[in-house]
Design a protein around this motif. Sequence first.
Motif, PDB file in Angstrom:
ATOM      1  N   MET A 275     -26.618  -0.202 -57.288  1.00 27.62           N
ATOM      2  CA  MET A 275     -25.731   0.423 -56.315  1.00 27.62           C
ATOM      3  C   MET A 275     -26.530   0.966 -55.130  1.00 27.62           C
ATOM      4  SD  MET A 275     -23.430   3.877 -56.631  1.00 27.62           S
ATOM      5  CE  MET A 275     -24.957   4.816 -56.456  1.00 27.62           C
ATOM      6  N   SER A 276     -27.682   1.558 -55.427  1.00 24.62           N
ATOM      7  CA  SER A 276     -28.566   2.025 -54.367  1.00 24.62           C
ATOM      8  C   SER A 276     -29.026   0.863 -53.502  1.00 24.62           C
ATOM      9  CB  SER A 276     -29.774   2.749 -54.976  1.00 24.62           C
ATOM     10  OG  SER A 276     -30.662   3.188 -53.979  1.00 24.62           O
ATOM     11  N   GLY A 277     -29.267  -0.282 -54.132  1.00 20.30           N
ATOM     12  CA  GLY A 277     -29.637  -1.468 -53.376  1.00 20.30           C
ATOM     13  C   GLY A 277     -28.524  -1.923 -52.446  1.00 20.30           C
ATOM     14  N   ILE A 278     -27.283  -1.839 -52.907  1.00 20.62           N
ATOM     15  CA  ILE A 278     -26.138  -2.203 -52.067  1.00 20.62           C
ATOM     16  C   ILE A 278     -26.039  -1.266 -50.874  1.00 20.62           C
ATOM     17  CG2 ILE A 278     -23.610  -2.216 -52.007  1.00 20.62           C
ATOM     18  CD1 ILE A 278     -23.675  -3.313 -54.859  1.00 20.62           C
ATOM     19  N   GLN A 279     -26.253   0.025 -51.117  1.00 19.55           N
ATOM     20  CA  GLN A 279     -26.218   0.988 -50.013  1.00 19.55           C
ATOM     21  C   GLN A 279     -27.269   0.640 -48.955  1.00 19.55           C
ATOM     22  OE1 GLN A 279     -27.563   4.906 -50.974  1.00 19.55           O
ATOM     23  NE2 GLN A 279     -26.671   5.845 -49.148  1.00 19.55           N
ATOM     24  N   ALA A 282     -26.405  -2.269 -46.849  1.00 20.16           N
ATOM     25  CA  ALA A 282     -25.458  -1.888 -45.803  1.00 20.16           C
ATOM     26  C   ALA A 282     -26.181  -1.202 -44.646  1.00 20.16           C
ATOM     27  CB  ALA A 282     -24.387  -0.965 -46.385  1.00 20.16           C
ATOM     28  N   VAL A 283     -27.175  -0.370 -44.961  1.00 14.52           N
ATOM     29  CA  VAL A 283     -27.990   0.248 -43.913  1.00 14.52           C
ATOM     30  C   VAL A 283     -28.659  -0.835 -43.082  1.00 14.52           C
ATOM     31  CG1 VAL A 283     -30.016   1.677 -43.462  1.00 14.52           C
ATOM     32  CG2 VAL A 283     -28.387   2.372 -45.218  1.00 14.52           C
ATOM     33  N   LEU A 284     -29.194  -1.829 -43.755  1.00 19.61           N
ATOM     34  CA  LEU A 284     -29.854  -2.942 -43.072  1.00 19.61           C
ATOM     35  C   LEU A 284     -28.888  -3.663 -42.146  1.00 19.61           C
ATOM     36  CD1 LEU A 284     -32.388  -4.770 -42.855  1.00 19.61           C
ATOM     37  CD2 LEU A 284     -31.485  -6.058 -44.791  1.00 19.61           C
ATOM     38  N   LEU A 285     -27.681  -3.937 -42.628  1.00 22.87           N
ATOM     39  CA  LEU A 285     -26.689  -4.631 -41.813  1.00 22.87           C
ATOM     40  C   LEU A 285     -26.308  -3.795 -40.591  1.00 22.87           C
ATOM     41  CD1 LEU A 285     -24.735  -7.004 -41.413  1.00 22.87           C
ATOM     42  CD2 LEU A 285     -23.090  -5.783 -42.870  1.00 22.87           C
ATOM     43  N   GLY A 286     -26.104  -2.491 -40.795  1.00 21.65           N
ATOM     44  CA  GLY A 286     -25.780  -1.616 -39.670  1.00 21.65           C
ATOM     45  C   GLY A 286     -26.870  -1.602 -38.625  1.00 21.65           C
ATOM     46  N   MET A 287     -28.113  -1.603 -39.054  1.00 19.51           N
ATOM     47  CA  MET A 287     -29.239  -1.615 -38.118  1.00 19.51           C
ATOM     48  C   MET A 287     -29.305  -2.922 -37.330  1.00 19.51           C
ATOM     49  SD  MET A 287     -32.327   0.197 -40.212  1.00 19.51           S
ATOM     50  CE  MET A 287     -32.435   1.984 -40.297  1.00 19.51           C
ATOM     51  N   ILE A 288     -29.122  -4.039 -38.026  1.00 23.08           N
ATOM     52  CA  ILE A 288     -29.212  -5.344 -37.358  1.00 23.08           C
ATOM     53  C   ILE A 288     -28.121  -5.487 -36.302  1.00 23.08           C
ATOM     54  CG2 ILE A 288     -28.977  -7.824 -37.702  1.00 23.08           C
ATOM     55  CD1 ILE A 288     -30.298  -7.449 -40.439  1.00 23.08           C
ATOM     56  N   GLY A 332     -11.655   5.478 -61.203  1.00 23.61           N
ATOM     57  CA  GLY A 332     -10.655   4.637 -60.560  1.00 23.61           C
ATOM     58  C   GLY A 332     -10.893   4.422 -59.078  1.00 23.61           C
ATOM     59  N   TRP A 333     -11.802   5.191 -58.476  1.00 21.34           N
ATOM     60  CA  TRP A 333     -12.050   5.077 -57.042  1.00 21.34           C
ATOM     61  C   TRP A 333     -12.971   3.882 -56.744  1.00 21.34           C
ATOM     62  CZ3 TRP A 333     -10.075   7.679 -52.900  1.00 21.34           C
ATOM     63  CH2 TRP A 333     -10.717   7.492 -51.669  1.00 21.34           C
ATOM     64  N   PRO A 334     -12.734   3.152 -55.643  1.00 23.57           N
ATOM     65  CA  PRO A 334     -13.634   2.029 -55.276  1.00 23.57           C
ATOM     66  C   PRO A 334     -14.972   2.564 -54.759  1.00 23.57           C
ATOM     67  CG  PRO A 334     -11.958   2.347 -53.581  1.00 23.57           C
ATOM     68  CD  PRO A 334     -11.588   3.277 -54.720  1.00 23.57           C
ATOM     69  N   LEU A 335     -15.881   2.844 -55.660  1.00 26.86           N
ATOM     70  CA  LEU A 335     -17.134   3.491 -55.301  1.00 26.86           C
ATOM     71  C   LEU A 335     -18.032   2.588 -54.464  1.00 26.86           C
ATOM     72  CD1 LEU A 335     -19.019   5.941 -55.538  1.00 26.86           C
ATOM     73  CD2 LEU A 335     -19.892   4.956 -57.674  1.00 26.86           C
ATOM     74  N   MET A 336     -18.174   1.332 -54.871  1.00 29.34           N
ATOM     75  CA  MET A 336     -19.093   0.434 -54.166  1.00 29.34           C
ATOM     76  C   MET A 336     -18.732   0.267 -52.686  1.00 29.34           C
ATOM     77  SD  MET A 336     -21.562  -0.374 -56.128  1.00 29.34           S
ATOM     78  CE  MET A 336     -22.062  -0.618 -57.834  1.00 29.34           C
ATOM     79  N   PRO A 337     -17.451   0.012 -52.323  1.00 30.22           N
ATOM     80  CA  PRO A 337     -17.122  -0.070 -50.896  1.00 30.22           C
ATOM     81  C   PRO A 337     -17.404   1.225 -50.137  1.00 30.22           C
ATOM     82  CG  PRO A 337     -15.378  -1.060 -52.208  1.00 30.22           C
ATOM     83  CD  PRO A 337     -16.307  -0.371 -53.162  1.00 30.22           C
ATOM     84  N   THR A 338     -17.201   2.356 -50.791  1.00 31.21           N
ATOM     85  CA  THR A 338     -17.463   3.640 -50.140  1.00 31.21           C
ATOM     86  C   THR A 338     -18.951   3.807 -49.872  1.00 31.21           C
ATOM     87  OG1 THR A 338     -15.570   4.587 -51.314  1.00 31.21           O
ATOM     88  CG2 THR A 338     -17.104   6.127 -50.289  1.00 31.21           C
ATOM     89  N   VAL A 339     -19.777   3.464 -50.850  1.00 28.79           N
ATOM     90  CA  VAL A 339     -21.226   3.556 -50.684  1.00 28.79           C
ATOM     91  C   VAL A 339     -21.698   2.576 -49.617  1.00 28.79           C
ATOM     92  CG1 VAL A 339     -23.436   3.148 -51.840  1.00 28.79           C
ATOM     93  CG2 VAL A 339     -21.638   4.435 -53.007  1.00 28.79           C
ATOM     94  N   PHE A 340     -21.110   1.396 -49.593  1.00 30.76           N
ATOM     95  CA  PHE A 340     -21.457   0.414 -48.562  1.00 30.76           C
ATOM     96  C   PHE A 340     -21.128   0.959 -47.173  1.00 30.76           C
ATOM     97  CE2 PHE A 340     -20.707  -3.168 -45.763  1.00 30.76           C
ATOM     98  CZ  PHE A 340     -21.735  -4.043 -46.072  1.00 30.76           C
ATOM     99  N   ALA A 341     -19.956   1.592 -47.014  1.00 28.85           N
ATOM    100  CA  ALA A 341     -19.568   2.158 -45.714  1.00 28.85           C
ATOM    101  C   ALA A 341     -20.530   3.260 -45.286  1.00 28.85           C
ATOM    102  CB  ALA A 341     -18.142   2.697 -45.788  1.00 28.85           C
TER     103      ALA A 341
END
Length: 459
Positions: A275-279, A282-288, A332-341
């Motif tokens: 999950m930390s890797g996914i976060q 997302a940081v990498l994508l935002g930077m690019i 029940g919360w979509p954690l992965m999309p939230t961490v990605f955002a």
Amino acid sequence: MTETIHKPLDWFGIARLGLVQSALGAVVALTTSTLNRVMVVEMATPAMLPAALVGLHFAVQITRPHWGYGSDLGSRRTPWIIGGMACLCLGALGATDAALMMATTPSLGIFISVLAYLMIGMGVGASGTSLLALLATRVAPDRRPAAASITWIMMILGIVISSIVVGKLIDPFSSQALAFAATWVAGCAFLITLAAVHGVELPVGAKLLADEPSTNEGPSVPFRQAVREIWAEPLARNFSIFVFVSMLAYSAQDLILEPFAGLVFHMTPSQSTQMSGIQNMAVLLGMILTGAIGGRAARSGKSWMAAWAIFGCLGSALALLGLAAAAEVGPGWPLMPTVFALGFANGVFAVSAIGSMMGLAGHGQKSRVGIRMGIWGAAQAIAFGVGGFFGAVGIDGLRAVLPETGHAFLVVFLIEGALFLVSAYLASRLGSSERPVNVNADEGESASSPLMGHASTLT
């Protein structure tokens, strides 16, 4: 005797130095993310302990200006980079062994951990500061902000790769698997650093083709005097404040996100590490994306730094509001999309800040590049240490008084969101001034750069 003129680094050379930043990110991710999770969940230690250790490694980085000053005075920066990386890797191995000791001999484990994290802090400070100073002096002025963005992105890429590989190596979790993973990361990081810096630095006394004629080396001055002179510049001082507050907001969730995933969402060490890797992806994508769009805006003469920093801070605040809701709702919360955002928004503001940092450091006296980078690096490191420690302390304290663990995380995530709102306000002030500030006063030139926008007019 004819003076030899050397060309600035091309994009391949910049990417080579970026590999050092990747190696730094990979080793630091192991010590601040994976080991933090193992100590809190598997070893059942209070979150305050790993937070204090990580805070210690950040506190040691208050010496970054000294490392930068030393590399400014010396004839070469690569020995500082290699020596710092060696210290970091040895510290990471010691920290891993110490974390595993805590299950059987906690006192000895804590003692060795303190020594190891001191080494980690000194290694990151010496290597990271000297690396950025080398980039600022070896890269052409018009490429400095872009070079900073590239190396920062490569650091995130190193963190992502490290998180994914370590997550797989420690699944299923065992002490032997963790020790092997740490050895693999440290060994690869050091070898990559040796290969990356080989032959990159100019010979002593060589001149760079792209050196600005207006750059004044200036006489060497004592360390304290150099710090006072740089701090007296409104631009350098106010930019330091922005770096501190924004990185304080950025770091407050850093040490509690994986424990949050384990305690509230019942994830395994492998799942939370990935999950930390996914976060970080997302940081990498935002930077690019931000770097690409901001680069086009810069070439058209438009300001972008403040606007993108505000957008990133507001987006991070919104994502933290989502994490607060996740703490209340539970699995029940979509954690992965939230961490990605959250990661994407973090990347947006970070790339604008680091681009400005490199652009500002490359202007003015070359004899001050290292210490200027050291001051801003120290501001960032102190913010990371304070934010990470108080985030974890807040979780421990709130878990003791609140009926549900999720409620403790909810409160801390809301506070972090508020800090990002403050950062957005400070970012708006970076672009609000109309009076240019001269950081190269002797030559009557302002410190503008292609990716800085109105950051160069801060008062």
